[in-house]
Design a protein around this motif. Structure first.
Motif, PDB file in Angstrom:
ATOM      1  N   LEU A 181      13.673   4.452  -7.353  1.00  0.00           N
ATOM      2  CA  LEU A 181      12.747   4.234  -6.249  1.00  0.00           C
ATOM      3  C   LEU A 181      13.279   3.208  -5.249  1.00  0.00           C
ATOM      4  O   LEU A 181      13.043   3.321  -4.048  1.00  0.00           O
ATOM      5  CB  LEU A 181      11.385   3.791  -6.785  1.00  0.00           C
ATOM      6  N   SER A 182      14.008   2.213  -5.743  1.00  0.00           N
ATOM      7  CA  SER A 182      14.516   1.161  -4.858  1.00  0.00           C
ATOM      8  C   SER A 182      15.572   1.679  -3.889  1.00  0.00           C
ATOM      9  O   SER A 182      15.860   1.024  -2.884  1.00  0.00           O
ATOM     10  CB  SER A 182      15.101   0.011  -5.687  1.00  0.00           C
ATOM     11  N   GLN A 183      16.121   2.850  -4.164  1.00  0.00           N
ATOM     12  CA  GLN A 183      17.199   3.392  -3.337  1.00  0.00           C
ATOM     13  C   GLN A 183      16.707   4.225  -2.154  1.00  0.00           C
ATOM     14  O   GLN A 183      17.501   4.552  -1.267  1.00  0.00           O
ATOM     15  CB  GLN A 183      18.125   4.269  -4.191  1.00  0.00           C
ATOM     16  N   ILE A 184      15.430   4.575  -2.126  1.00  0.00           N
ATOM     17  CA  ILE A 184      15.013   5.596  -1.158  1.00  0.00           C
ATOM     18  C   ILE A 184      13.953   5.140  -0.163  1.00  0.00           C
ATOM     19  O   ILE A 184      13.539   5.912   0.692  1.00  0.00           O
ATOM     20  CB  ILE A 184      14.509   6.870  -1.880  1.00  0.00           C
ATOM     21  N   GLY A 185      13.528   3.905  -0.225  1.00  0.00           N
ATOM     22  CA  GLY A 185      12.576   3.424   0.764  1.00  0.00           C
ATOM     23  C   GLY A 185      11.186   4.000   0.581  1.00  0.00           C
ATOM     24  O   GLY A 185      10.840   4.524  -0.484  1.00  0.00           O
ATOM     25  N   GLN A 186      10.395   3.929   1.637  1.00  0.00           N
ATOM     26  CA  GLN A 186       8.999   4.344   1.562  1.00  0.00           C
ATOM     27  C   GLN A 186       8.866   5.866   1.591  1.00  0.00           C
ATOM     28  O   GLN A 186       9.650   6.569   2.226  1.00  0.00           O
ATOM     29  CB  GLN A 186       8.197   3.740   2.700  1.00  0.00           C
ATOM     30  N   LEU A 187       7.842   6.349   0.908  1.00  0.00           N
ATOM     31  CA  LEU A 187       7.591   7.780   0.758  1.00  0.00           C
ATOM     32  C   LEU A 187       6.157   8.105   1.149  1.00  0.00           C
ATOM     33  O   LEU A 187       5.301   7.222   1.195  1.00  0.00           O
ATOM     34  CB  LEU A 187       7.819   8.202  -0.704  1.00  0.00           C
ATOM     35  N   ASP A 188       5.924   9.384   1.403  1.00  0.00           N
ATOM     36  CA  ASP A 188       4.565   9.861   1.653  1.00  0.00           C
ATOM     37  C   ASP A 188       3.983  10.578   0.444  1.00  0.00           C
ATOM     38  O   ASP A 188       2.759  10.684   0.316  1.00  0.00           O
ATOM     39  CB  ASP A 188       4.548  10.798   2.865  1.00  0.00           C
ATOM     40  N   ILE A 214       4.937  11.626  -3.938  1.00  0.00           N
ATOM     41  CA  ILE A 214       5.782  11.712  -5.128  1.00  0.00           C
ATOM     42  C   ILE A 214       5.239  12.846  -5.984  1.00  0.00           C
ATOM     43  O   ILE A 214       4.041  12.898  -6.276  1.00  0.00           O
ATOM     44  CB  ILE A 214       5.772  10.403  -5.937  1.00  0.00           C
ATOM     45  N   VAL A 215       6.116  13.748  -6.379  1.00  0.00           N
ATOM     46  CA  VAL A 215       5.743  14.871  -7.236  1.00  0.00           C
ATOM     47  C   VAL A 215       6.620  14.823  -8.472  1.00  0.00           C
ATOM     48  O   VAL A 215       7.852  14.775  -8.371  1.00  0.00           O
ATOM     49  CB  VAL A 215       5.924  16.223  -6.514  1.00  0.00           C
ATOM     50  N   CYS A 216       6.016  14.856  -9.646  1.00  0.00           N
ATOM     51  CA  CYS A 216       6.777  14.857 -10.895  1.00  0.00           C
ATOM     52  C   CYS A 216       6.575  16.189 -11.608  1.00  0.00           C
ATOM     53  O   CYS A 216       5.455  16.553 -11.980  1.00  0.00           O
ATOM     54  CB  CYS A 216       6.344  13.708 -11.800  1.00  0.00           C
ATOM     55  N   LEU A 275       4.747   4.003  -1.708  1.00  0.00           N
ATOM     56  CA  LEU A 275       4.075   5.008  -0.899  1.00  0.00           C
ATOM     57  C   LEU A 275       3.474   4.398   0.369  1.00  0.00           C
ATOM     58  O   LEU A 275       2.927   3.293   0.337  1.00  0.00           O
ATOM     59  CB  LEU A 275       2.952   5.677  -1.694  1.00  0.00           C
ATOM     60  N   ASN A 276       3.560   5.147   1.449  1.00  0.00           N
ATOM     61  CA  ASN A 276       2.867   4.766   2.664  1.00  0.00           C
ATOM     62  C   ASN A 276       1.367   4.920   2.456  1.00  0.00           C
ATOM     63  O   ASN A 276       0.927   5.652   1.555  1.00  0.00           O
ATOM     64  CB  ASN A 276       3.330   5.648   3.828  1.00  0.00           C
ATOM     65  N   PRO A 277       0.534   4.261   3.262  1.00  0.00           N
ATOM     66  CA  PRO A 277      -0.910   4.456   3.152  1.00  0.00           C
ATOM     67  C   PRO A 277      -1.268   5.939   3.235  1.00  0.00           C
ATOM     68  O   PRO A 277      -0.647   6.699   3.986  1.00  0.00           O
ATOM     69  CB  PRO A 277      -1.450   3.679   4.360  1.00  0.00           C
ATOM     70  N   ASN A 316      -5.231   1.722  -0.777  1.00  0.00           N
ATOM     71  CA  ASN A 316      -4.552   2.147   0.457  1.00  0.00           C
ATOM     72  C   ASN A 316      -4.650   3.649   0.704  1.00  0.00           C
ATOM     73  O   ASN A 316      -3.770   4.249   1.326  1.00  0.00           O
ATOM     74  CB  ASN A 316      -3.072   1.726   0.445  1.00  0.00           C
ATOM     75  N   GLY A 317      -5.708   4.254   0.196  1.00  0.00           N
ATOM     76  CA  GLY A 317      -5.900   5.676   0.434  1.00  0.00           C
ATOM     77  C   GLY A 317      -4.997   6.574  -0.383  1.00  0.00           C
ATOM     78  O   GLY A 317      -4.920   7.789  -0.135  1.00  0.00           O
ATOM     79  N   ILE A 318      -4.308   6.007  -1.367  1.00  0.00           N
ATOM     80  CA  ILE A 318      -3.387   6.805  -2.191  1.00  0.00           C
ATOM     81  C   ILE A 318      -4.186   7.690  -3.142  1.00  0.00           C
ATOM     82  O   ILE A 318      -5.156   7.256  -3.769  1.00  0.00           O
ATOM     83  CB  ILE A 318      -2.426   5.888  -2.970  1.00  0.00           C
TER      84      ILE A 318
END
Length: 200
Positions: free
Chosen positions: A50-57, A59-61, A101-103, A145-147
């Motif tokens: 996660l630390s390598q890719i910055g902020q996301l909108d 995440i799907v596992c 994650l972004n808001p 944050n609306g997640i």
């Protein structure tokens, strides 16, 4: 959207990733291949990835394993395979991933029909799936944050039916289109704390 898909090279993961990649930036992670490596059974691996890719909108596992065997053959350690990987792996992904994650972002986990309709040799896998369902419903109440947090629970997809048909006598397979749509509903919809079931 920037979407991280863990397990995006698998039987279900690849079609899901291909769908989202048409209009979004998709980053694929896996234990051994992908744009970056994440082993969900190892929380350090999750943190480093996660630390390598910055902020996301989103995440799907679509990853995680559990031991399939007759109940009489399952050892304590056999149960821990599913607990460490599919259960705690996805729990840790939520714990750590929400901070990336972004808001109004979302996290989508994966289980399967065994949570509701178990078959022989699945005492461990069914236990893990059921635990994830309960976790998602409870943890969703405390997302900030609306997640949003949901879980997709699928029946046997047509592309894997021949491999698993002997385990699921009388079960109907589901199309890959339905499988993909389940993830679309979670990521692009507004549901939170939902178990999105596509069994037939």
């Amino acid at each position: 959207m920037r979407i991280l898909i863990i397990g995006g090279n698998g039987t279900i993961g690849r079609p899901v990733a291909n769908h989202f990649a048409k209009e979004n930036e998709v980053i694929i992670a896996g234990r051994s291949e992908g744009d970056l490596k994440i082993d969900i059974s190892d929380s350090t691996s999750i943190k480093e990835g996660l630390s390598q890719i910055g902020q996301l909108d989103a995440i799907v596992c679509i990853a995680g394993e559990a031991k399939w065997a007759n109940f009489d053959e399952l050892s304590e350690e056999d149960y821990y395979i599913g607990l460490r990987s599919k259960l705690m792996g996805q729990v840790n992904l939520v714990r750590l991933g929400r901070n990336h994650l972004n808001p109004n972002g979302s996290i989508t986990l994966s289980t399967g029909i065994l949570a509701d309709d178990p078959v022989v040799k699945t005492a461990s896998a069914s236990m893990v799936n059921g635990g994830i369902h309960s976790f998602v419903q409870a943890a969703a109440l405390e997302m900030e944050n609306g997640i949003r947090l949901n879980v997709v629970s699928l029946g046997v997809v047509q592309d894997a039916y021949e491999k698993y048909r002997d385990y699921f006598p009388g079960h109907n397979s589901i199309s890959m289109e339905k499988a993909v749509n389940a993830y679309v509903r979670s990521v692009q919809g507004r549901g939170n704390g939902q178990i999105i079931r596509f069994y037939e």
